[in-house]
Structures are given as structure tokens and as C-alpha cells.
Write an enzyme that holds these catalytic residues in place. Structure first.
Site, PDB file in Angstrom:
ATOM      1  N   GLU A   1       0.931  -1.217   0.002  1.00 14.04           N
ATOM      2  CA  GLU A   1      -0.100  -0.040   0.003  1.00 14.04           C
ATOM      3  C   GLU A   1       1.016   1.117  -0.075  1.00 14.04           C
ATOM      4  OE1 GLU A   1      -4.115   0.258   1.506  1.00 14.04           O
ATOM      5  OE2 GLU A   1      -2.920   1.066   3.218  1.00 14.04           O
TER       6      GLU A   1
ATOM      7  N   HIS B   1       6.520 -27.143   2.969  1.00 11.07           N
ATOM      8  CA  HIS B   1       5.458 -28.334   2.653  1.00 11.07           C
ATOM      9  C   HIS B   1       4.303 -27.620   1.831  1.00 11.07           C
ATOM     10  CE1 HIS B   1       7.248 -31.378   5.331  1.00 11.07           C
ATOM     11  NE2 HIS B   1       7.558 -30.177   6.069  1.00 11.07           N
TER      12      HIS B   1
ATOM     13  N   LYS C   1     -14.230   1.176  -3.598  1.00 14.70           N
ATOM     14  CA  LYS C   1     -15.197   1.790  -2.631  1.00 14.70           C
ATOM     15  C   LYS C   1     -16.308   2.523  -3.280  1.00 14.70           C
ATOM     16  CE  LYS C   1     -11.793   2.604   1.223  1.00 14.70           C
ATOM     17  NZ  LYS C   1     -11.621   3.840   2.040  1.00 14.70           N
TER      18      LYS C   1
END
Length: 533
Positions: free
Chosen positions: A341, A372, A501
């Protein structure tokens, strides 16, 4: 700067195929390309950075004005130019020295807020502040982004020091998150912290209203068991939260840099004011080191320069953060926000598009779990992924020291394996000892080759204490600053979060069937039709 960039690229091309392992022919390689701060050791010797590259990178930092911009930041200058703000999260952990913003010393107000937090936390932890069903047993922090990732990461990291109420975190607007968090809690002994600077963040306020309704099922005055971290006193009052339980912070503290202050309220409740102050002290220690150490011995500068070498010069697009500490499981996610960000921009401070890549993709998981899962790609994949390992010399469970030994040995083994690899000759010898011969041996050997020559760094420390975590977080914060300065971008705004948004607000009435999808692309219109609630 252009000439230095060009010199770095030319040097990288000249040494691109050199074996990093060959650099250790210098018996002082590990010592020379490592840096210490107290009990913290940053070993960057397993990279292809040699003396020439190091000197050029340090010259790059100087030419970019890192030292001057560093002092401007600490002095309260408005280095967040797109928003016209100072960048002073460092003041939250350095409250013993004056810091001026627009000519006003801000530290008295910081100390007052910190003292109010301490008093509230002591009352809550001692039982003087009670819920309507008795002492507070659980705390739920509702926030998102910087109001969640930092304190959630730190609460998990410092679990051995958590002797207060249990702290849980709700961030996602998905109702499943708050439902699953609240379902086993008692509203009468739960405190809810609503962390939103403006008290308008849609995800946070939606969850806050849900929590308030849940609280009302058991208590007569739900708002009495809410606290807020916000600067919107009018909105917190309208919600019903008493001003004594509202803690504000200034606009020169960015969300992703904010857990040192009121956003860290849940952390202070969990570990207590004294340990929280130790966390602040660790961050302050890294601040002093960052300001005072020469670039060649400066951990944040060197961490940034190694990152720039791998991303901008070598072209490695991602960076894996691999903490060999289960309690740092949330660190990669926290650093994703902090770094991506901050430095995930495409426009320079002057408004022109960048001529180079900005920050890398940051990801990771704790070891040994990742071994793994995705280490296969790191070791044998066709893309090089620079790795950053973190590991403590000592764990918190003395009765499980043998397991910590296994953990550390795995961390060092992975770092060595990335460096050394395994040749086809070595693979053949191993298979021959297992009885394979001829064409089958040759076929199998190819699959067992590890190219090696893959860069990694190790950040080692004595033990994950509050002070150590403070140093680690501040180290990465300053790394972001240095990389941003050299890349010529503003690390302290985040306009990239806004468009989604706005579109989400417009889509809500369409999904409810109250508006049509005119003007939407065919894909979005189809999905609205399918998902209409």
C-alpha cells in the site's frame, strides 16, 4: 541518479551468472555483509551483492536524498505531499523530545493520550472498569486495514506476554467473520473497540452496529461496553460512547503506521502498559539507529537497498517473508499492507509515470509450514524469489527447546539450500547409492537438481520480546521509507483503494434490485443479475 542506476544495471548484468557461493571465497564475506544492532543480526551475505554493488547502492541512497528526507520526516515536514501532511508515526514512540507540526509541539498531546490509554487499560485489567456482567474477559477490536493488521499481528506475536483479557479481531464485512468471533463470547463481559479514524469506514461501522445489536441481547446499555479509536467525537458520541473511552490520533499518523498509538489499544490491553512501553522503546531504538548510523551500517537502509537490488536491478517481482516463528504468522500479511500500500504506486512525486517498477509483491507464511507448500517453487521453479527469513535464537517454551532446535535448523537449512543447490552430479551419486542405473538414473537425476544461487537474507534475534517486535516493525517501516525515497514516490498515501469503494456503493442498489445495470459492462451486469440478493 540516472548514471548510478545505469552503473548498477551494467554491473548486475556482468555478474548475473556468478555463483553467490563463490563470493564466500573471501573468508570475511559473512562478517562484511552482515550488520548488527544489539542482539539483532541482519545477514545479507547470501545475495549477489558484492563490494561494487554495495557501494553503488549506497551512492544511490545518497543521491536520492535519503538523509535529507529522513530528517525532514522526523522534523515534522509535510513529506506526504499529495495530502499535505506530515509523517510522524515515529513521534508516537518518541514522546520525550519536542516535535513540531505547523510550529506546535505535538508531544504534550501525545503524552496525554498515552496516559489516558494507560489509565483506562489499568482500570480494565484490574477489574475497576467492569462490564455489566462482571470484569471484562474478552476484547473485540473492530477495524480494517491499518486498524486491524498491525495490532492483530502484534497480539499474536506477543502472546507469551498476554496476561490480560483475550483479544480478538474482526475486519471483514463478511458477516461470517463477526458471527464466528462473537458466537462464544458473553456480551456482558466483552469490550468492543471500534477503530476508525473517521468513524465512517463502511466495513467497520457495519460490524460495529452488528456488535451493538448483539450486545443489546444481554445488557441494558450496550454502548457502555464500547470504546473507540477515532477523531470523530461527534460520531462516537452519537453512537453512545462516552468521551472517556474515545482515543484520537492525528492525520499525520497513517493507518498502516498507527499501532504505536491508540490503534494499539487492544495490544496494550492484552500485554499491559509496561510491556506496551517496551514495544515502543524497541521502535524508538530502531529510530535512533536509523537516524544516526552511517548508511553502510544502517539496518533499514541496507534492507531497503537489498530489496531494490532484487526488484529494480535484478527484476525479481516478488519477495517472500518467511518467519520461522509461528507467532509471527501474521507478519507477512501485515507487511503486505505496509509495503504494497505504501510503495505500490505508478506515479512519481512529480506526477509523471514511473520509468521503473515500484514496490514488489510481498507474500509469505511461517516456517516450517511453507516448506510443505510453496518452497517447491522457490527451490526449483523457473522464477527467482528472494527470501527474507526471520528467526529467534531462543523460544518461549523451555520445555520444548528440542523443537525450537528443529525450527532453527530448518531455517538455516533452507537458506543454505537456496544458496548451494544440488548439482546433477550430486543427484546422480545419491540415486546410484539407492541402486538406480542407466537411463532411469539419468531421467530421475534431472528432477532432483536444485539450481541454487537463489538469494536470501536472515534477520536473527535473541527472542521475540515486545522490544524486539518494536525493532522489527520500525525496521520495516523505515525500509519502506528508504525504498520510496529512492523510487521517487509518496509512500504515505493510498489512492488505489478509493475506486473500488466508489463502485461498491453504486452496485449495492443494483444488487438489491432497486436500480438497473445500465452503463455497466456485460460481465458486471451478468454477475449482478446472478448474485442479486
Amino acid at each position: 541518479m540516472k548514471q548510478i542506476w545505469q552503473a548498477l544495471k551494467a554491473h548486475q548484468q556482468a555478474v548475473e551468472h556468478r555463483a553467490i557461493l563463490d563470493l564466500f571465497a573471501d573468508p570475511r564475506r559473512a562478517e562484511t555483509f552482515s550488520t548488527r544492532l544489539g542482539d539483532m543480526l541482519f545477514d545479507w551475505s547470501k545475495t549477489n551483492i558484492d563490494h561494487t554493488a554495495r557501494d553503488l547502492l549506497i551512492d544511490l541512497a545518497g543521491a536520492a536524498g535519503v538523509a535529507e528526507k529522513r530528517e525532514a520526516m522526523f522534523s515534522g515536514a509535510k513529506i506526504n505531499e499529495t495530502e499535505g501532511r506530515a509523517v510522524l508515526h515515529t513521534a508516537l514512540r518518541n514522546m520525550d523530545r519536542p516535535v513540531r507540526v505547523d510550529g506546535v509541539d505535538v508531544t504534550p498531546a501525545l503524552r496525554e493520550t498515552h496516559a489516558r490509554m494507560q489509565a483506562f487499560v489499568r482500570d480494565l485489567r484490574s477489574g475497576r472498569f467492569k462490564g455489566q456482567g462482571g470484569p471484562i474477559t474478552d476484547v473485540v477490536n473492530i477495524g480494517i486495514g491499518g486498524s486491524d493488521l498491525g495490532p492483530a499481528m502484534a497480539c499474536l506475536a506477543l502472546a507469551p506476554y498476554a496476561d490480560g483479557p483475550r483479544c480478538q479481531f474482526v475486519s471483514n464485512v463478511d458477516g461470517a467473520h463477526i458471527h464466528d468471533t462473537l458466537k462464544d463470547l458473553d456480551p456482558a463481559t466483552t469490550l468492543v473497540i471500534v477503530a476508525s479514524k473517521t468513524f465512517t469506514t463502511i466495513e467497520t461501522m457495519t460490524n460495529a452496529e452488528t456488535a451493538k445489536r448483539w450486545m443489546a441481547t444481554r445488557v441494558s446499555d450496550p454502548a457502555a461496553q464500547f470504546a473507540a479509536v477515532s477523531t470523530a467525537a461527534d460520531r462516537t458520541a452519537a453512537f453512545g460512547i462516552d468521551a472517556s473511552r474515545v482515543f484520537g490520533f492525528e492525520d499525520w499518523v497513517g493507518g498502516r503506521y498507527s499501532m504505536w498509538g491508540p490503534i494499539g489499544l487492544a495490544l496494550m490491553i492484552a500485554i499491559g502498559p509496561e510491556e506496551f512501553d517496551a514495544f515502543l522503546a524497541g521502535g524508538a531504538e530502531m529510530d535512533r539507529h536509523f537516524r544516526e548510523a552511517p548508511f553502510a551500517e544502517n539496518l533499514p537502509v541496507l534492507l531497503a537497498l537489498v530489496g531494490l537490488w532484487h526488484n529494480q536491478i535484478c527484476g525479481h517481482a516478488t519477495r517472500a517473508v518467511l518467519p520461522y516463528d509461528q507467532r509471527l504468522a501474521r507478519l507477512p500479511a501485515y507487511l503486505q499492507q505496509l509495503e504494497m500500500e505504501s510503495n505500490g504506486k505508478r506515479v512519481a512525486m512529480d506526477g509523471h509515470e514511473l520509468t521503473h517498477h515500484s514496490g514488489p509483491i510481498v507474500w509469505g507464511e511461517p516456517g516450517t509450514n511453507g516448506q510443505h507448500a510453496f518452497y517447491q517453487l522457490i527451490h526449483q521453479g523457473s522464477r527467482i524469489v528472494p527470501c527474507e527469513f526471520l528467526v529467534a535464537r531462543e523460544g518461549h517454551e523451555p520445555d520444548l527447546a528440542h523443537q525450537h532446535l528443529l525450527l532453527v535448523s530448518n531455517c538455516l537449512a533452507q537458506s543454505e539450500a537456496l544458496l548451494r543447490g544440488r548439482s546433477v552430479e550430486e543427484a546422480r551419486a545419491i540415486l546410484a547409492r539407492k541402486g538406480l542405473t542407466g537411463s532411469e538414473l539419468e531421467r530421475q537425476a534431472r528432477h532432483r537438481v536444485f539450481p541454487g544461487n537463489r538469494p536470501s537474507t536472515v534477520l536473527a534475534y535473541e527472542k521475540l520480546t515486545p522490544a524486539t517486535l518494536g525493532r522489527i516493525v520500525a525496521l520495516y517501516e523505515h525500509r519502506v521509507f528508504v525504498e520510496g525515497v529512492i523510487l521517487g514516490i509518496n509512500s504515505y498515501d493510498q489512492w488505489g483503494v478509493e475506486l473500488g469503494k466508489e463502485l461498491a456503493l453504486a452496485l449495492q442498489p443494483m444488487l438489491e434490485g432497486r436500480a438497473g445495470t445500465e452503463g455497466k459492462d456485460g460481465s458486471t451486469a451478468q454477475l449482478v443479475s446472478y448474485l442479486r440478493c
